[in-house]
Write a protein that holds these residues in place. Sequence first.
Motif, PDB file in Angstrom:
ATOM      1  N   ILE A 178       0.877  -1.171   0.000  1.00  0.00           N
ATOM      2  CA  ILE A 178       0.000   0.000   0.000  1.00  0.00           C
ATOM      3  C   ILE A 178       0.910   1.216   0.000  1.00  0.00           C
ATOM      4  N   CYS A 179       0.753   2.046  -0.987  1.00  0.00           N
ATOM      5  CA  CYS A 179       1.638   3.202  -1.171  1.00  0.00           C
ATOM      6  C   CYS A 179       0.918   4.472  -0.744  1.00  0.00           C
ATOM      7  N   VAL A 180       1.629   5.304   0.011  1.00  0.00           N
ATOM      8  CA  VAL A 180       1.073   6.547   0.541  1.00  0.00           C
ATOM      9  C   VAL A 180       1.980   7.698   0.131  1.00  0.00           C
ATOM     10  N   SER A 181       1.353   8.773  -0.332  1.00  0.00           N
ATOM     11  CA  SER A 181       2.083   9.979  -0.710  1.00  0.00           C
ATOM     12  C   SER A 181       1.501  11.171   0.034  1.00  0.00           C
ATOM     13  N   LEU A 182       2.363  11.999   0.601  1.00  0.00           N
ATOM     14  CA  LEU A 182       1.944  13.202   1.322  1.00  0.00           C
ATOM     15  C   LEU A 182       2.574  14.425   0.675  1.00  0.00           C
ATOM     16  N   ALA A 183       1.753  15.414   0.349  1.00  0.00           N
ATOM     17  CA  ALA A 183       2.232  16.696  -0.157  1.00  0.00           C
ATOM     18  C   ALA A 183       1.814  17.763   0.849  1.00  0.00           C
ATOM     19  N   CYS A 184       2.796  18.431   1.449  1.00  0.00           N
ATOM     20  CA  CYS A 184       2.528  19.402   2.509  1.00  0.00           C
ATOM     21  C   CYS A 184       3.084  20.769   2.135  1.00  0.00           C
ATOM     22  N   PHE A 185       2.223  21.781   2.188  1.00  0.00           N
ATOM     23  CA  PHE A 185       2.659  23.158   1.991  1.00  0.00           C
ATOM     24  C   PHE A 185       2.809  23.798   3.363  1.00  0.00           C
ATOM     25  N   ASP A 186       4.048  24.091   3.734  1.00  0.00           N
ATOM     26  CA  ASP A 186       4.349  24.679   5.042  1.00  0.00           C
ATOM     27  C   ASP A 186       5.353  25.814   4.852  1.00  0.00           C
ATOM     28  N   PRO A 187       4.856  27.066   4.750  1.00  0.00           N
ATOM     29  CA  PRO A 187       5.767  28.184   4.513  1.00  0.00           C
ATOM     30  C   PRO A 187       6.695  28.483   5.684  1.00  0.00           C
ATOM     31  N   TYR A 188       6.462  27.854   6.825  1.00  0.00           N
ATOM     32  CA  TYR A 188       7.279  28.127   8.007  1.00  0.00           C
ATOM     33  C   TYR A 188       8.433  27.137   8.163  1.00  0.00           C
ATOM     34  N   LEU A 189       8.582  26.237   7.194  1.00  0.00           N
ATOM     35  CA  LEU A 189       9.706  25.312   7.192  1.00  0.00           C
ATOM     36  C   LEU A 189      10.903  26.020   6.547  1.00  0.00           C
ATOM     37  N   SER A 190      11.705  26.691   7.357  1.00  0.00           N
ATOM     38  CA  SER A 190      12.800  27.525   6.863  1.00  0.00           C
ATOM     39  C   SER A 190      14.145  26.821   7.018  1.00  0.00           C
ATOM     40  N   ASP A 191      15.197  27.509   6.537  1.00  0.00           N
ATOM     41  CA  ASP A 191      16.547  26.959   6.636  1.00  0.00           C
ATOM     42  C   ASP A 191      17.040  26.881   8.078  1.00  0.00           C
ATOM     43  N   THR A 192      16.408  27.646   8.956  1.00  0.00           N
ATOM     44  CA  THR A 192      16.869  27.679  10.348  1.00  0.00           C
ATOM     45  C   THR A 192      16.349  26.502  11.177  1.00  0.00           C
ATOM     46  N   VAL A 193      15.464  25.693  10.597  1.00  0.00           N
ATOM     47  CA  VAL A 193      14.934  24.541  11.333  1.00  0.00           C
ATOM     48  C   VAL A 193      16.049  23.522  11.539  1.00  0.00           C
ATOM     49  N   SER A 194      16.296  23.153  12.775  1.00  0.00           N
ATOM     50  CA  SER A 194      17.402  22.262  13.115  1.00  0.00           C
ATOM     51  C   SER A 194      17.080  20.817  12.766  1.00  0.00           C
ATOM     52  N   PRO A 195      18.104  19.974  12.646  1.00  0.00           N
ATOM     53  CA  PRO A 195      17.864  18.545  12.407  1.00  0.00           C
ATOM     54  C   PRO A 195      17.027  17.904  13.510  1.00  0.00           C
ATOM     55  N   GLU A 196      17.207  18.387  14.760  1.00  0.00           N
ATOM     56  CA  GLU A 196      16.410  17.833  15.865  1.00  0.00           C
ATOM     57  C   GLU A 196      14.926  18.074  15.652  1.00  0.00           C
ATOM     58  N   VAL A 197      14.586  19.251  15.129  1.00  0.00           N
ATOM     59  CA  VAL A 197      13.179  19.557  14.866  1.00  0.00           C
ATOM     60  C   VAL A 197      12.687  18.773  13.665  1.00  0.00           C
ATOM     61  N   ARG A 198      13.514  18.637  12.635  1.00  0.00           N
ATOM     62  CA  ARG A 198      13.103  17.887  11.442  1.00  0.00           C
ATOM     63  C   ARG A 198      12.820  16.425  11.770  1.00  0.00           C
ATOM     64  N   LYS A 199      13.445  15.898  12.822  1.00  0.00           N
ATOM     65  CA  LYS A 199      13.146  14.531  13.245  1.00  0.00           C
ATOM     66  C   LYS A 199      11.712  14.388  13.731  1.00  0.00           C
ATOM     67  N   LEU A 200      11.103  15.507  14.145  1.00  0.00           N
ATOM     68  CA  LEU A 200       9.723  15.482  14.635  1.00  0.00           C
ATOM     69  C   LEU A 200       8.708  15.774  13.540  1.00  0.00           C
ATOM     70  N   LEU A 201       9.178  16.218  12.372  1.00  0.00           N
ATOM     71  CA  LEU A 201       8.285  16.556  11.265  1.00  0.00           C
ATOM     72  C   LEU A 201       8.209  15.397  10.285  1.00  0.00           C
ATOM     73  N   GLY A 202       7.126  15.365   9.507  1.00  0.00           N
ATOM     74  CA  GLY A 202       7.030  14.348   8.466  1.00  0.00           C
ATOM     75  C   GLY A 202       5.671  13.683   8.401  1.00  0.00           C
ATOM     76  N   LEU A 203       5.668  12.411   8.012  1.00  0.00           N
ATOM     77  CA  LEU A 203       4.455  11.643   7.746  1.00  0.00           C
ATOM     78  C   LEU A 203       4.301  10.518   8.765  1.00  0.00           C
ATOM     79  N   ARG A 204       3.069  10.311   9.209  1.00  0.00           N
ATOM     80  CA  ARG A 204       2.751   9.157  10.037  1.00  0.00           C
ATOM     81  C   ARG A 204       1.508   8.488   9.467  1.00  0.00           C
TER      82      ARG A 204
END
Length: 380
Positions: A178-204
């Motif tokens: 079963i294949c799932v695709s997520l397209a998210c528009f988030d204008p607040y995802l900037s270059d300053t977002v740390s890797p620690e925060v990116r670990k909390l973002l994404g798809l579930r």
Amino acid sequence: MKSDLHRFVFTAIVLSTAFLRAEILQSSDSVILFKSPSPFTVIHSSACTVEVEPKIPVVSIELFAQCMRGSEGEQEMVSLGRLSNPPYRVLWNLDSVYDQLLTGASLYAEALMPDSTIHTSILSGIFVLGIKKPVPSVKIPFGKNFSHSEKMLLQSGGNASLRDVSANAMMYRDNQQICVSLACFDPYLSDTVSPEVRKLLGLRVAIDGSCKRKPYLTKNVYIVTVPLEGQPFRTTVQAGYRSNGNFGIKQETNPVAVPFGIHIEKSRGFDVNVSLPVKQIFDRQVPDSFTCNILATVIDSSGAIRELSWSVSPQNLSPYIYGTVYPANRFGMILPFLLIALSAFGGFLIGAIIMILLRHFVFAEKWKPELLDESDGQLA
């Protein structure tokens, strides 16, 4: 941002991880025993009888209920009444109680003893279900890509800080995955977002292979998270009673080897896709329908970390609120083309039969040569 991150981590632990450690604290040596309701009770009515029985003399007992309140998931403790004489029984009015899912509500009994000390017993894992709310549904195709998939709109539940953030998902299936695709528009995802925060973002993705819509998670719920930083992992949950008679929920989180892809565009958002193996989700094959929820973890306008979900609830991981998925099978995809072919062949066959009949009965009379009347004379 740091305080928001800490707050989100705490909320995530409470709602998505720590709830897996919910436990009935009542034990055999408790001063107060709960007679009603029983552990693991699922309540569909507008009221519930709460009754306790002290094992030793007490001056009085006060009963409390701790519930999740409102759309933000805050906890609220309310008194159900103080009792000085047996039976120690009250009627818990549930008309204004929000659905209590995942860990459910907790009941507290505080006993005032003759020596002025207080003994407390706790009963957790009481699930309250109100009027069944409509859940989203979608049909997913059998194929090799998302070209014929319907979009599944993920929602914020009316959170104003997510006004500029949007997401949608798509699904398709074949015999193996079963294949799932997520397209998210988030204008607040900037270059300053740390890797620690990116670990909390994404798809579930959470799929209930049993389709039983329990209010709590079970081992039949297949949960896979694909973070923007790091590898996908699977959360396995099992609820039951421990050796001491207490109810608990055990979780295990392990890396999972699944095909996935991530594309991040700063100040625009991200795309995630993942393929989930059918054999790990369902006992045999993909059923005619199953339930699931798809969640996107994003950054909002205040810099806090929030969730969008296909089926919205303060407890988005509860199978009780999952949407319904109707997967097509291979024959279902071939059937339209087969019908078109049969219709074309049938039309040609019917046309040919009509033409033969016309030639035999109608056109034959028209083309039949006239016979000479021999009584009119002889041929020279």
